[in-house]
Structure formats: C-alpha cells, structure tokens
Design an enzyme around this catalytic site. Structure first.
Site, PDB file in Angstrom:
ATOM      1  N   THR A 179     -20.355  56.053  51.649  1.00  0.00           N
ATOM      2  CA  THR A 179     -21.542  55.844  52.916  1.00  0.00           C
ATOM      3  C   THR A 179     -20.706  56.877  53.791  1.00  0.00           C
ATOM      4  OG1 THR A 179     -22.276  53.829  51.872  1.00  0.00           O
ATOM      5  CG2 THR A 179     -22.506  55.235  54.034  1.00  0.00           C
ATOM      6  N   GLU A 259     -16.044  48.427  58.492  1.00  0.00           N
ATOM      7  CA  GLU A 259     -16.734  47.317  58.805  1.00  0.00           C
ATOM      8  C   GLU A 259     -15.662  45.967  59.316  1.00  0.00           C
ATOM      9  OE1 GLU A 259     -20.468  47.306  57.770  1.00  0.00           O
ATOM     10  OE2 GLU A 259     -20.979  49.378  58.759  1.00  0.00           O
ATOM     11  N   ASN A 378     -22.605  42.663  58.957  1.00  0.00           N
ATOM     12  CA  ASN A 378     -23.721  42.912  58.042  1.00  0.00           C
ATOM     13  C   ASN A 378     -25.070  42.153  58.293  1.00  0.00           C
ATOM     14  OD1 ASN A 378     -23.277  46.263  57.551  1.00  0.00           O
ATOM     15  ND2 ASN A 378     -21.079  44.844  56.942  1.00  0.00           N
TER      16      ASN A 378
END
Lengths: 383, 383
Positions: A179, A259, A378
């Site tokens: 991404t 992340e 998330n």
C-alpha cells in the site's frame, strides 16, 4: 532531496484541508522537460481505486507532465462519482499548468469508501501550483503521509544524472504492490520503454517483496518520470541499477515504518528449485501470524517456519529443511539443530534463512512482526 | 458425553507428567467392538508430525482399536527418533490392551521440535489403560487441551445409535484442517468405507471452513471410529447428517475458544459462480488482518472486505459487489450503501455477507478477530 533531486522537476506539498486535522495532504510533482517520459506500476488488486483506473489510462501513452497526490482519502469504492472527481482533479492541474489532462496522473491514499472533499481539493491544486519549487520535494513527501511516522525519500547519483524518489506507506504492505504511493524522478535522457523496463525490473525484487501484513491495497501506484534535463543517456544496466537502488531504499524505509512493528524481518530463502518457489516460501513465512507474534516475543520459533513452508507447493523434502535465525542453524534436516538459546534476538532486524535444499534459486522477502500496537492502530483506524 | 456417548467405547484422561504444570496430558480411547471400523482425515501440511505419519498408516487398513492422545508436545520436526517414539507409544498401548500396534492411532499436540518425555508417556499409557471407563469421555477431552480454555464435546443421537466426539484446538485454526485433534465415535454398525465418506463430507464443510489465523498445523487429525455396538445400521444420509452435526458443533466451539478472540466472525459468501470461488473469497476475507483488527474495534470496515475480495481470482465485477455486516448492506454495487452507523457491533458474533453477484453458489467460513491478546498469547508461547 526526494523528487526534486533530479533536474527538470518542481514539486510542492500543502495542507488543502482534506485531512480534518489540518496536516499537509496535497502534493504536486511537475516534469518541466524537455522530455516527459514516464512508466507506472499499479496494484494488482482487482478492486482498484478511481485514481488507479485514471492513471493507468494516462500511463498508456508513456507521457506524464504532472502528478497530483492526495492523502486523507483513497477515493476507492466510490463509484462513478469518484472517477469524475479524479478526472476533475487532473483537469484542474492541467488548466493551471497549461497541459493536457491526459498527461496528469493522480494518486490518492487514505480511507476507502468516502468521496473526496472536492471543494477543498481543487483550490488546493491551485495553491500547490503556485508554490512549485525545485526545492519542494521534501514538502511533497510530507504531504502524502497517512499513518507514516516519517516521510521517505531516496536518491541515487549517476555520472551527470540523478534518480530520486519519495514514498508513503506504513501498513497494508503486500505484494503486488504494497500500500504505497511512490513517485521517482530522473533527469536521465531515456524514453518510456526504458523507464518501463527498469521500473518493472526494480519493483519485482523490491516493493513486490515487501509483505508487512499480507493485505493488498486498492491504490498502490509507483511512477517513474524522466525529464531528460541532464542531457545524459546512461547505459541501461547502470540506469536500472540506480532505479533499483532507490526502490530498495524506499522499500526498506516502508518496512522500517510499518504500523506498530517492533521487528523488521528479512526472510532469505535459499536452495530453492526455482525463484518462484523461493518467493512462494518466503511469502508463506512472512504471512504466518504465529511466527510474527513469536518473533515479537523474541522467540526464535523455527517450528512456525517449518509449518509455513509445509503449506507451500515448493519443491522440498521435510527432512532436508534447514533454518537459521540470526545466524544460528536452529533447525537442521527438518529437526532440532543448534541450541536455540544461542540466538540473539535483541535487535530490531531479524534475519531468517530458510534452506530448501532443492536447488540454487533464492529470494528475499521483508516483513514485520505482529504486535499489540498493530492491533490497536488498525482497530481504531476507521473506514 | 464426548467419545463415550456411543456404546462400545471406553476412555480415560490422566496427568502423565508430560506437561510440567501437572495438568492432564494423556488420553486413551478404546473401541471394544464388536466392530473396529475407522476413518481419518489429516493435515494437508507437508511438514507432518510423527504421529500423523504413523496414524495415516494405521488408518490405511480402516481398522482402529484404540487412540492414544497426548498434549504437552507435538512430536513434530523431531526426526527419526520422534517416529520411533510414536511407534513405541502404539506398541505400549497394544501391549496393555492385547491388540496389534498397527490398530493403535496416535495423536500429539503441543510444542514443535521437542522430543516427548517417553519415560513419563509410556507409564502414562499403562495408568490410563487401568482407568478406562464408559464414563471416561469427559476426562479424555480435558486431557487433550493445550491453550484451550474449555474442553469441547458434542453428541448427536440417531434412532438407537449415537455419534459423540471431542476436540481440542484454540489457535492455528486454518483450512486443511485446523490445528485440532478430534476423535468422534459411534455405535452405529457401519463399515470403514461409510465412515470415510461421511467424515470427508462433514470435515469439508465444517473443520475445513474454520480459519482462525490462517496458520496450518503439522498435527491435525480427525478420527471417526465405529463400534457397531448398537446393532443398528442407519440409512447413510441420516448417519452422515449426524456426523456433520457433531463436526459442526465442535468446529463452532473451536472458533468460540480461539486464542485471544473477542469476536466470532461468520463470513457467508453468496452469489458466487462456483463453490470454489465462494470458498476462495471467504478465506481471503477471513485472512485479512486489517479487517480482523477493524472488527475487533467494532468498526464495520467494508472497504477491507472489498480489498480482500479483489485479491482473489473469483468471478465478479468490482462495481457489482455488495456487502452486509450484521444485516446492514453497507456496500452496494461496489460503493457506499446503507449508513454504516446502523450496524450494531456489540455482540460477539459478527455476520458478514459478501455477495459476488456472479451466480448461485455459496460457502460459509468462520474466523475470529485479531486482538492484542492473540499477540500476547502467541509471543509468550515458546517453541
């Protein structure tokens, strides 16, 4: 340095108000020529965001004059209106730059399923155009951040020519591509066919081998633009190496900023019968949540590696597999090897070697550990 | 009720000392006949534990007199010595029960890459044999637990015959099969061919469609044993239904007890061109870490569902996809549908319907959310 390291490019990054928190969210990169050659690689996800559908059309001509990038909204799963919005964005940039809209690529990143605030985005394009500068690369790199903690840039110098780039991406990093939005520029005097070959060769072994969480985005875009402003046409191998160097540098930065990650994991598959086998095995290991948790806990859990290898169709015999973690061969011939207590797991980078003992092919896949911070980030990041 | 619900079976569960904490860790299930028909389904992982390799040989004859199960060690990736240990376990059970070793299946669960403490396991087999009882099913179910928080049993009653079973599994639940040991018994008077057909039909739509964390174990074993003690031979469809009922019940219990989970997620794929398409899409959704985190945060993030569908090769058009979460069609025709704020996410069970609008086929996959507790449990659980 970023996208303005190479001659012939200007860039800007501004806060257009797309993000509610007021952070920078709009970047513009302009190729001032004399060439405007370009190549692009896009997500292989079949659910593609509007800007990807648009930019694929733009790249078909091998010609790009400008790239508009926004964070704060992916413009994915937004139907015909979303596509109209992307088109209007390109039209606006074309208008203020005095170019054709079909030479303007558009990239978006952020939440899926939400329309972009065009009343903020379109004036933002004008503002950004007014701030275009040969020193604007850094600001552009900052404006495309989403959950990135740092902006990412890289440069490689040739003999009289330069390749530079910027990237954003901090999760949903998976093959085909991660991404990510990436814009790479060069002042080398090369045509779009050379750019395409060099870019595909580079992404295949860099961005395509980064697999942070197995999730593939709807918006991935990697663009390579050439201005020809150096007047130098490098030898192909040299140019391709520079492109690969920049891609590898940016890919490594993406993994380093994934992340919630506390470990960057380099999975080197060796002794494979084919490169495809090596990649399949590497990805299977990279996607094993139990292994990723174990490595987070600094546990050199080679049983998880073998379990992951066992789910692939690669050529190997279970009783010939060998696994090293940080240099210690903890698994030999499919069973217990050297003392696992010898494995030093204190550092951020973890190096796994999986030897299939079935041939000479190799591949390296990068991933991260799975952490409670990843879950927190998330489960709070709304659609 | 467990494995002794059906007539003709005795069982026992004891603490043999394999687990250092002194919890029960050895179970024995014996078929006292008159029949000793059996069928088995095993992990499709190519790295198979020694007990799987052994039990596959045992099942080749369609005849099983007894099953020895231990927790506290998987006996996987343990080389020739591991296989010898499994063989010695079967020999010991055969000796104390007065049967042939080739009629004794062995199942192990626990850490990979560690040899079993045979000095505790073999005397344990003797102790368990001495405690065999028609009421021992519950104790056997308790003795096979690893990280399970509860033991799992199920029963289905036919007209004069019974199917009962036990299962262990709390993580590494993934297709083909989950990380599970399951023993199901029946007093129906049926042969091994019928058992095999009924068991494969049942596992295909139950255990094979549970995908807690995408990780496939080296030890999965599901056994179905028939004693014939009821003297009743049920009609095939009726018998197969009862086996499926028990498998579905146990599979649902496995998902309900998955490591660290706070949500049980039922992914129903409808409108698929083929059942294979439906299963591929369901698994892709089930394995999307970003979606699993979002659902943990009670966020009905349908964009993640579309991203996951987009990575499959199933037949669909992106602009015809529809997604409902807990009854609210949050995505229609690939874009924004009903108001996502209408989705009630308070309950443990989450129901996702993904409509591919490409045909009539359907499949349901079960998974769990991804939580910080999962990470904690699996970063502390040493190899």
């Amino acid at each position: 340095m970023s996208v303005t390291a190479a001659k012939g490019f200007t860039a800007a990054g501004i806060a257009a108000g797309i993000k509610e928190n007021g952070n920078p969210d709009l970047a513009l990169v302009v190729n001032n020529g004399p060439r405007r050659a370009a190549a692009g690689v896009f997500t292989s996800n079949r659910v593609k965001a509007a800007p990807v559908l648009w930019s694929e059309q733009v790249l078909a001509s091998g010609q790009v004059s400008a790239v508009v990038l926004n964070s704060g909204g992916a413009n994915a799963c937004t139907g015909p209106k979303g596509f109209q919005d992307t088109h209007a964005t390109a039209e606006k940039a074309a208008e203020v730059l005095g170019r054709g809209a079909i030479e303007v690529a558009v990239c978006s990143t952020g939440l899926i399923g939400v329309l972009l605030p065009m009343d903020k985005l379109l004036p933002g394009v004008e503002t950004a155009a007014a701030q275009l500068s040969e020193h604007g690369g850094e600001k552009a790199a900052i404006a495309i951040k989403t959950t990135d903690t740092v902006h990412k840039t890289a440069v490689a110098e040739g003999d009289g020519w330069t390749v530079g780039g910027m990237a954003k991406g901090a999760g949903m990093l998976a093959p085909g591509l991660a991404t990510m939005l990436v814009v790479i520029t060069t002042d080398a005097d090369v045509d779009s066919a050379v750019l395409d070959e060099a870019l595909r060769a580079a992404t295949r072994v860099t961005f395509d081998r980064v697999d942070s969480d197995g999730c593939m985005s709807t918006n991935d875009t990697v663009l390579l633009l050439a201005s020809g402003a150096s007047g130098v046409t490098p030898e192909y191998g040299e140019f391709a190496d520079a492109v690969k160097t920049v891609c590898a540098d940016l890919a490594r930065q993406l993994i380093g900023d994934a992340e919630g990650a506390s470990k960057d994991i380099r999975i080197e598959v060796v002794g494979a019968a084919t490169e495809d086998d090596a990649v399949e095995v590497g990805r299977s290991i990279a996607r094993n949540n139990l292994l990723k948790c174990a490595l987070h806990g600094e546990d050199p859990n080679w049983g998880r590696v073998l379990s992951a290898i066992g789910t692939t169709s690669a050529a190997f015999e279970p009783d010939q597999l060998n696994v090293a973690i940080n240099g210690v061969w903890v698994c030999k011939n499919g069973g217990v090897g050297e003392d696992r207590d010898k494995v030093d797991m204190r550092y951020r980078e973890v190096h796994i070697v999986a030897d299939l003992a079935a041939g000479e092919a190799t591949a390296t896949i990068w991933t991260n550990d799975l952490t409670a911070d990843y879950v927190h980030e998330n489960s709070a990041y709304s659609s």
